[in-house]
Design a protein around this motif. Structure first.
Motif, PDB file in Angstrom:
ATOM      1  N   VAL A   6       0.858  -1.180   0.000  1.00 37.48           N
ATOM      2  CA  VAL A   6       0.000   0.000   0.000  1.00 37.48           C
ATOM      3  C   VAL A   6       0.896   1.233   0.000  1.00 37.48           C
ATOM      4  N   THR A   7       0.868   1.981  -1.080  1.00 37.64           N
ATOM      5  CA  THR A   7       1.652   3.204  -1.196  1.00 37.64           C
ATOM      6  C   THR A   7       0.717   4.407  -1.058  1.00 37.64           C
ATOM      7  N   GLY A   8       1.274   5.598  -1.272  1.00 40.75           N
ATOM      8  CA  GLY A   8       0.466   6.802  -1.094  1.00 40.75           C
ATOM      9  C   GLY A   8      -0.650   6.952  -2.098  1.00 40.75           C
ATOM     10  N   ASN A   9      -0.509   6.401  -3.312  1.00 40.56           N
ATOM     11  CA  ASN A   9      -1.582   6.557  -4.299  1.00 40.56           C
ATOM     12  C   ASN A   9      -1.786   5.326  -5.170  1.00 40.56           C
ATOM     13  N   ALA A  10      -1.363   4.162  -4.667  1.00 37.98           N
ATOM     14  CA  ALA A  10      -1.563   2.929  -5.427  1.00 37.98           C
ATOM     15  C   ALA A  10      -1.437   1.726  -4.495  1.00 37.98           C
ATOM     16  N   VAL A  11      -2.043   0.618  -4.916  1.00 40.69           N
ATOM     17  CA  VAL A  11      -1.934  -0.656  -4.198  1.00 40.69           C
ATOM     18  C   VAL A  11      -1.516  -1.718  -5.198  1.00 40.69           C
ATOM     19  N   TYR A  12      -0.536  -2.557  -4.812  1.00 37.85           N
ATOM     20  CA  TYR A  12      -0.014  -3.599  -5.682  1.00 37.85           C
ATOM     21  C   TYR A  12      -0.082  -4.952  -4.966  1.00 37.85           C
ATOM     22  N   PRO A  21      -4.468  10.427 -11.353  1.00 39.47           N
ATOM     23  CA  PRO A  21      -3.937  11.672 -10.789  1.00 39.47           C
ATOM     24  C   PRO A  21      -4.842  12.301  -9.718  1.00 39.47           C
ATOM     25  N   THR A  22      -5.994  11.647  -9.408  1.00 37.85           N
ATOM     26  CA  THR A  22      -6.879  12.231  -8.383  1.00 37.85           C
ATOM     27  C   THR A  22      -6.139  12.404  -7.065  1.00 37.85           C
ATOM     28  N   VAL A  23      -5.393  11.375  -6.675  1.00 36.82           N
ATOM     29  CA  VAL A  23      -4.541  11.453  -5.494  1.00 36.82           C
ATOM     30  C   VAL A  23      -3.102  11.472  -5.970  1.00 36.82           C
ATOM     31  N   THR A  24      -2.348  12.459  -5.572  1.00 36.09           N
ATOM     32  CA  THR A  24      -0.967  12.560  -6.032  1.00 36.09           C
ATOM     33  C   THR A  24      -0.082  11.576  -5.266  1.00 36.09           C
ATOM     34  N   ALA A  25       1.113  11.364  -5.793  1.00 32.02           N
ATOM     35  CA  ALA A  25       2.058  10.454  -5.144  1.00 32.02           C
ATOM     36  C   ALA A  25       2.550  10.994  -3.815  1.00 32.02           C
ATOM     37  N   LYS A  26       2.428  12.283  -3.606  1.00 31.97           N
ATOM     38  CA  LYS A  26       2.844  12.873  -2.329  1.00 31.97           C
ATOM     39  C   LYS A  26       1.740  12.662  -1.294  1.00 31.97           C
ATOM     40  N   SER A  27       1.607  11.413  -0.883  1.00 33.15           N
ATOM     41  CA  SER A  27       0.584  10.994   0.073  1.00 33.15           C
ATOM     42  C   SER A  27       1.166   9.880   0.935  1.00 33.15           C
ATOM     43  N   LEU A  35     -14.640  -4.154   6.695  1.00 25.81           N
ATOM     44  CA  LEU A  35     -13.488  -4.174   5.808  1.00 25.81           C
ATOM     45  C   LEU A  35     -12.560  -2.994   6.085  1.00 25.81           C
ATOM     46  N   PRO A  36     -11.299  -3.110   5.702  1.00 28.72           N
ATOM     47  CA  PRO A  36     -10.348  -2.035   5.983  1.00 28.72           C
ATOM     48  C   PRO A  36     -10.491  -0.869   5.023  1.00 28.72           C
ATOM     49  N   GLU A  37     -10.045   0.269   5.490  1.00 23.75           N
ATOM     50  CA  GLU A  37      -9.915   1.472   4.663  1.00 23.75           C
ATOM     51  C   GLU A  37      -8.470   1.959   4.710  1.00 23.75           C
ATOM     52  N   ILE A  38      -8.138   2.809   3.761  1.00 26.87           N
ATOM     53  CA  ILE A  38      -6.827   3.454   3.726  1.00 26.87           C
ATOM     54  C   ILE A  38      -7.048   4.938   3.989  1.00 26.87           C
ATOM     55  N   PHE A  89      -7.804  11.987   2.611  1.00 28.70           N
ATOM     56  CA  PHE A  89      -8.664  11.097   1.834  1.00 28.70           C
ATOM     57  C   PHE A  89      -8.992   9.877   2.681  1.00 28.70           C
ATOM     58  N   LEU A  90     -10.156   9.287   2.421  1.00 24.71           N
ATOM     59  CA  LEU A  90     -10.467   7.954   2.909  1.00 24.71           C
ATOM     60  C   LEU A  90     -10.793   7.100   1.700  1.00 24.71           C
ATOM     61  N   VAL A  91     -10.054   5.983   1.552  1.00 29.21           N
ATOM     62  CA  VAL A  91     -10.168   5.109   0.384  1.00 29.21           C
ATOM     63  C   VAL A  91     -10.611   3.727   0.846  1.00 29.21           C
ATOM     64  N   GLU A  92     -11.643   3.179   0.188  1.00 24.53           N
ATOM     65  CA  GLU A  92     -12.102   1.830   0.515  1.00 24.53           C
ATOM     66  C   GLU A  92     -11.057   0.798   0.080  1.00 24.53           C
ATOM     67  N   HIS A  93     -11.196  -0.436   0.562  1.00 26.49           N
ATOM     68  CA  HIS A  93     -10.217  -1.476   0.282  1.00 26.49           C
ATOM     69  C   HIS A  93     -10.111  -1.808  -1.205  1.00 26.49           C
ATOM     70  N   ASP A  94     -11.153  -1.465  -1.980  1.00 26.85           N
ATOM     71  CA  ASP A  94     -11.147  -1.753  -3.416  1.00 26.85           C
ATOM     72  C   ASP A  94     -10.723  -0.561  -4.261  1.00 26.85           C
ATOM     73  N   GLY A  95     -10.302   0.525  -3.630  1.00 26.07           N
ATOM     74  CA  GLY A  95      -9.846   1.702  -4.356  1.00 26.07           C
ATOM     75  C   GLY A  95     -10.882   2.793  -4.533  1.00 26.07           C
ATOM     76  N   THR A  96     -12.110   2.559  -4.119  1.00 25.40           N
ATOM     77  CA  THR A  96     -13.139   3.597  -4.181  1.00 25.40           C
ATOM     78  C   THR A  96     -12.808   4.705  -3.187  1.00 25.40           C
TER      79      THR A  96
END
Length: 565
Positions: free
Chosen positions: A300-306, A318-324, A336-339, A348-355
């Motif tokens: 889990v990174t600042g603007n992506a999940v792998y 680009p909605t959420v920048t990498a500086k997060s 379920l977890p949130e980010i 930001f609050l992001v759901e586990h599926d990226g929403t």
């Protein structure tokens, strides 16, 4: 609404790192200058860099029940202590905490500080969090285990910043005496946060750090070099010097992986995969969690999940920048977890599926002045003891606890002084009453606040230009009571300097016991066992503790969950 019985005033700092003795008005148990001695005249440490309160050495007194279980150990069937030196506790099944400290148990003292390099006698500064774990065989039984006194891993140097190499010091948790030192010539970055764990299965912790040149470095438990891997010339690798290392078993195969930014390495330092990150933040702190319940951890990174193999799960740019900066917990009504993201754009609050549930928002209305205004390490904890987790984070001169995206959702906010950087906070229930205390270390002070009300319980002088450091809590000396560790750098306006590391405990060791480990910047209890080994099967923190950057309590030899306030 529950109130604390007393509010603690300001503890005077040791002016110029020289100090008063017990009984003077500064409230410290005992503080000396360089080297220090107790009242008998015996030096408090074996090195010149530490000052110490000899009464808080943390030695176990067997004549007074010193062998009672105090560690994170219990038999699998719940039948009591199995081996007080070995971890047996199941992270997924903590007990219930029952012990509470008396309500007036908030009399902090400076137990020891680390001021100068014992070899050069030069004053030191530190800009990253200290780490806590067992690295030395203190009792001479031939093993390094939980019966030994914990140690502190401190990155420090005469000058700290970009791009500078620092020394790494291993300090005795009870006295502050130096065990060993990784020299500055090894190249460890002054602004990157190392991590440690047993990454090669030898039963001993290894240290993984970034270099000031963007390389990845590993060291054995005794500080000996293990390996080094070049980072390359791209922009992301250059920013690794300020990144926080995270250690996890991503694919549940019993072998550790190393996470740095958007890259993963194996335990030998070989690159496993890397995803592009053209605009990395300073102080990047990626983490890992099993977001989809498949038994393997996602990065889990600042603007992506792998996925563990580098396959993208979702990307928020680009909605959420990498500086997060990401923090993982359950922060809404579903199981379920949130980010929770702190970003240069706000929260930001992001759901586990990226929403994206909400964001960017700035509920305290602090205007964006630079990338670091809102990009700060956040803490997740049930601050008001109501059974629901909140998250705490700073924005410039405001520290706040958030329950949601609007100003009406604020639990509380308080004034701090942190315009220079991007520092963070942490939390711990020092009294065991179900309402944890919040902590923040700004440019001038360590502040401790009532988690429910934000009422100031303690302020202690420190100095920092602030980066992404925050206060750390652990039972540092095996006395069954938590300590607070906080670092310092330069002081502004020619104010007297402060020690590179200060360790505060309760005067009568009445604070509740914390775990004796804090192994990385994205520490969240279930990411590591107390002996430094990594869980093979993921334990979902949000289903057990639902915290992030806080420590767990120990009671009767095992991890426990405190009552609701």
């Amino acid at each position: 609404m529950k109130r604390r019985s007393a509010i603690i005033g300001i503890l005077a700092a040791c002016a110029g790192c020289n100090a008063d003795v017990a009984g003077t008005s500064n409230g410290f148990a005992e503080v000396t200058g360089d080297g220090g001695a107790d009242s008998s005249g015996v030096p408090a440490t074996d090195g010149g860099g530490s000052t110490s309160d000899a009464a808080s050495s943390g030695a176990i007194d067997e004549s007074e029940g010193g062998n009672d279980p105090k560690l994170d150990v219990e038999s699998p069937d719940g039948g009591g202590p199995l081996d007080a030196c070995k971890v047996q506790n199941d992270l997924s099944a903590p007990g219930d905490c029952e012990i509470q400290a008396p309500p007036d148990s908030f009399d902090p003292v400076l137990e020891w500080s680390f001021v100068t390099d014992p070899q050069t006698m030069l004053p030191l500064q530190s800009l990253v969090i200290p780490l806590v774990g067992n690295f030395t065989d203190d009792n001479g039984d031939g093993e390094i285990d939980l019966c030994d006194v914990p140690d502190v891993l401190l990155v420090a140097e005469l000058f700290v910043g970009y791009p500078m190499p620092c020394s790494v010091y291993l300090l005795d948790g009870a006295t502050g005496a130096m065990h060993w030192k990784i020299p500055q010539s090894a190249g460890v970055s002054c602004v990157g946060t190392p991590a440690f764990a047993d990454i090669d299965g030898d039963g001993l912790p290894e240290i993984v750090a970034t270099s000031y040149q963007g390389e990845l470095l590993a060291f054995e438990h005794d500080g000996a070099p293990k390996w080094s891997m070049p980072g390359g010339d791209n922009a992301a690798h250059q920013f690794w010097q300020g990144a926080a290392v995270a250690l996890h078993d991503l694919d549940a195969d019993g072998d550790a992986e190393i996470v740095v930014g958007h890259a993963v390495f194996d335990h030998d330092g070989a690159l496993v995969w890397e995803q592009p990150n053209p605009d990395p933040p300073e102080g990047e702190a990626s983490t890992a969690a099993d977001l989809d319940g498949d038994g393997r951890l996602e990065v889990v990174t600042g603007n992506a999940v792998y996925r563990h193999d580098g396959t993208p799960v979702f990307e928020l740019g680009p909605t959420v920048t990498a500086k997060s900066m990401p923090q993982v917990a359950n922060l809404d009504d579903d199981p379920l977890p949130e980010i929770a993201l702190t970003s240069e754009q706000g929260l930001f609050l992001v759901e586990h599926d990226g929403t994206i549930a909400w964001g960017p928002v700035r509920p305290t209305n602090v205007p964006i002045e630079n990338w670091a205004t809102w990009l700060r390490p956040a803490t997740i904890e049930d601050f008001d003891g109501d059974g629901d987790a909140e998250f705490a984070s700073a924005a410039r001169n405001t520290y706040a606890v958030y329950r949601g995206p609007t100003a009406a959702d604020l639990l509380w906010q308080t004034e701090i002084v942190d315009v220079s950087g991007a520092a963070g906070g942490s939390a711990f229930d020092f009294l065991g009453d179900g309402v944890p205390e919040a902590m923040y270390a700004d440019e001038w002070q360590l502040g401790v606040f009532d988690g429910e009300t934000g009422e100031t319980l303690l302020t202690q002088d420190r100095c920092s230009s602030t980066f992404v450091e925050y206060p750390v809590v652990a039972d540092l000396d095996n006395d069954g009571s938590a300590e607070i560790l906080v670092v310092s750098t330069i002081c502004f306006d020619n104010a007297p300097p402060k020690p590179a590391l200060q360790v505060f405990g309760e005067a009568d060791a009445r604070w509740i016991q914390a775990r004796r480990i804090w192994n990385q910047h994205t520490y969240h209890v279930t990411n590591v066992r107390e002996d430094g080994t990594l869980p093979v099967e993921p334990v979902d923190n949000w289903e057990v503790f639902n915290t992030f950057r806080t420590n767990a309590q120990i009671e009767g030899g095992g991890i426990c969950i405190p009552p609701q306030g």
